[in-house]
Design an enzyme around this catalytic site. Structure first.
Site, PDB file in Angstrom:
ATOM      1  CE  LYS A  49      -2.368   6.874  -1.817  1.00 31.46           C
ATOM      2  NZ  LYS A  49      -3.475   7.374  -2.691  1.00 31.46           N
ATOM      3  CE1 TYR A  83      -2.948   3.189   0.817  1.00 28.91           C
ATOM      4  CE2 TYR A  83      -2.087   3.105   3.048  1.00 28.91           C
ATOM      5  CZ  TYR A  83      -2.819   3.758   2.069  1.00 28.91           C
ATOM      6  OH  TYR A  83      -3.413   4.965   2.350  1.00 28.91           O
TER       7      TYR A  83
END
Length: 511
Positions: A253, A249
């Site tokens: 990002k 994640y």
């Protein structure tokens, strides 16, 4: 819960007026933060021109159905509906909120109608990219497509918008990985890796190639969907850790931020980096939330009697921020982040969290959970009886966690395995389920470890400067503080007991 503080009425009014007549394009429109943002804009500035909401159609639901079922008909929009009345509310939604079929992971955001794209490019003033998959161990191809390439596709789309004034990207403060000490609001640069990386340069094209080659190999090997999912999840964690990030994640990002940096040559870019987002503090009402986030999953597992211990450093800071405060910062940043010279563009980064201004320790949150669940127990779905929670055991190191698992669970598993073999595998399903539960606990502990033992504090000097602009020097008080994003006003014990935990029970668990 209405807050009162000194505000510069003129600055606040200017921010509200800024959105008058504006057209805003919002991705990730069915997500928690995008919904809070959309509701806020409609309530704050009734003369906003249009909100275009990018929504993925599904096999079972059209974008219109998703808009109504997942956005405007939720409890979140109840205050606005009550203020306007049913007829005017429905009219406002019809005239100002437009669902757009698309997907950020695709070229042109998946908007296939070329004439409609042209129309959008001539209308849009502001783009808010809040599309994301937030699973720590999401499949690498999925996370890369949404979090990384999604940001690239959004900025390519933005380059065609002739009226664009601002591109805002919702990121996460944890793009800094496991940094310690005071963490500044600085940009990530293309190719950058973090401390401890085994690969010193991040090559995004190489990552794309690795994903495609892995998927091709899995198809050639005729792997099942389950096997493919596991392989792609493992690949994501592996690639993240090689570059210095703890999970898929935050890694993807971070790549998304890198892919946006070059857009500052074309227009203003704001990157909002929230920490752990919790339920609304005050607007449109306290405690609204959706789904179970990091902290909430622990709360529910403990409340249902499935979690007997808390893993983490009791003295570490849990950096949390209510969702409406994040949105208030987004609103202020869009209106105020620009150079006095209109011909110049820049990149603005804002950490939105509490660790710098109003820190709360992990140990405090743990005991607030215990207090709430003792006074307001969850109920057993089978018997209907209240579930009594005990005093939680604290495991403050990973070694103590592994010792706990070895002592409390592995002997039972070994015994169950022997019984299963003696009974000609008649207990195979029971044993497999128990084994999966233990393996899952170990995997989750490893995924959450960077946050449960986090030793960083997120500096928020840029965010504080926004607050100062809004505060100004006025001594006037507003009845409702419509743009509050100051965590210093949060009394954590009151917020958790009376707002956040209550919100989880009411809006997520439907108790």
């Amino acid at each position: 819960m209405h807050l009162h503080s000194c505000k510069n009425m003129e600055e606040t009014t200017q921010i509200i007026q800024y959105f008058e007549g504006k057209t805003i394009f919002i991705t990730g429109a069915t997500g928690f933060l995008a919904k809070v943002f959309s509701e806020k804009i409609l309530r704050l500035q009734p003369n906003v021109r249009k909100l275009f909401l990018l929504i993925r159609p599904t096999a079972k639901q059209s974008i219109e159905q998703r808009l109504h079922e997942e956005v405007v008909n939720t409890e979140l929009f109840g205050v606005l509906r009550e203020e306007l009345g049913d007829e005017e509310f429905d009219s406002t939604i019809r005239s100002k909120v437009v669902p757009v079929s698309g997907d950020v992971s695709l070229h042109n955001l998946g908007i296939v109608d070329s004439q409609f794209r042209q129309d959008l490019w001539h209308q849009i003033d502001i783009i808010v990219n809040s599309a994301a998959t937030t699973k720590f161990d999401e499949r690498y191809d999925v996370a890369f497509g949404i979090n990384a390439l999604g940001a690239m596709h959004v900025q390519h789309f933005a380059r065609n918008c002739s009226k664009l004034q601002m591109l805002l990207q919702v990121s996460t403060a944890y793009v800094h990985g496991t940094a310690v000490g005071l963490i500044p609001e600085k940009p990530l640069h293309m190719g950058e890796t973090l401390a401890g990386a085994k690969i010193t340069h991040l090559d995004i094209e190489s990552e794309k190639k690795i994903i495609n080659e892995t998927l091709t190999r899995l198809r050639t090997q005729k792997r099942t969907e389950k096997e493919t999912n596991i392989a792609m999840k493992n690949l994501g964690i592996e690639r993240a850790m090689l570059h210095g990030w703890p999970n898929t994640y935050v890694f993807t990002k971070a790549i998304g931020e890198m892919l946006l940096e070059e857009f500052k040559e074309k227009g203003n870019v704001v990157i909002i980096r929230p920490t752990i987002i919790t339920s609304t503090y005050s607007e449109p009402f306290p405690g609204w939330t959706e789904g179970l986030r990091t902290l909430d999953s622990i709360f529910v597992a403990y409340g249902k009697g499935n979690l007997k211990f808390f893993l983490g450093d009791p003295e570490s800071t849990l950096d949390m921020i209510p969702g409406d405060m994040v949105v208030n910062c987004m609103v202020a940043a869009i209106a105020l982040s620009r150079s006095k010279d209109e011909t110049k563009h820049d990149l603005y980064i804002y950490h939105v969290g509490s660790s710098r201004q109003n820190p709360v320790k992990y140990s405090e949150v743990k005991w607030l959970m215990h207090r709430y669940l003792t006074e307001n127990p969850l109920f057993d779905s089978g018997t209907g009886k209240p579930i009594r929670v005990g005093q939680p055991t604290t495991l403050n190191t990973m070694s103590s966690f592994h010792t706990y698992i070895s002592t409390h669970y592995l002997p039972f598993l070994k015994m169950l395995k022997i019984i299963n073999m003696m009974s000609c595998n008649h207990l195979e399903s029971v044993y497999s389920k128990a084994r999966r539960s233990v393996d899952s606990a170990v995997r989750l502990a490893e995924l959450y470890k960077p946050y449960l033992f986090f030793q960083g504090i997120f500096d928020d000097v840029n965010t504080e400067n926004l607050r100062k602009i809004i505060r100004g020097r006025s001594e006037k008080l507003k009845e409702e503080d419509v743009l509050n994003f100051d965590p210093k006003c949060i009394q954590w014990d009151d917020y958790f007991i009376n707002t956040h935990f209550h919100g989880i029970a009411k809006y997520v668990l439907k108790k």
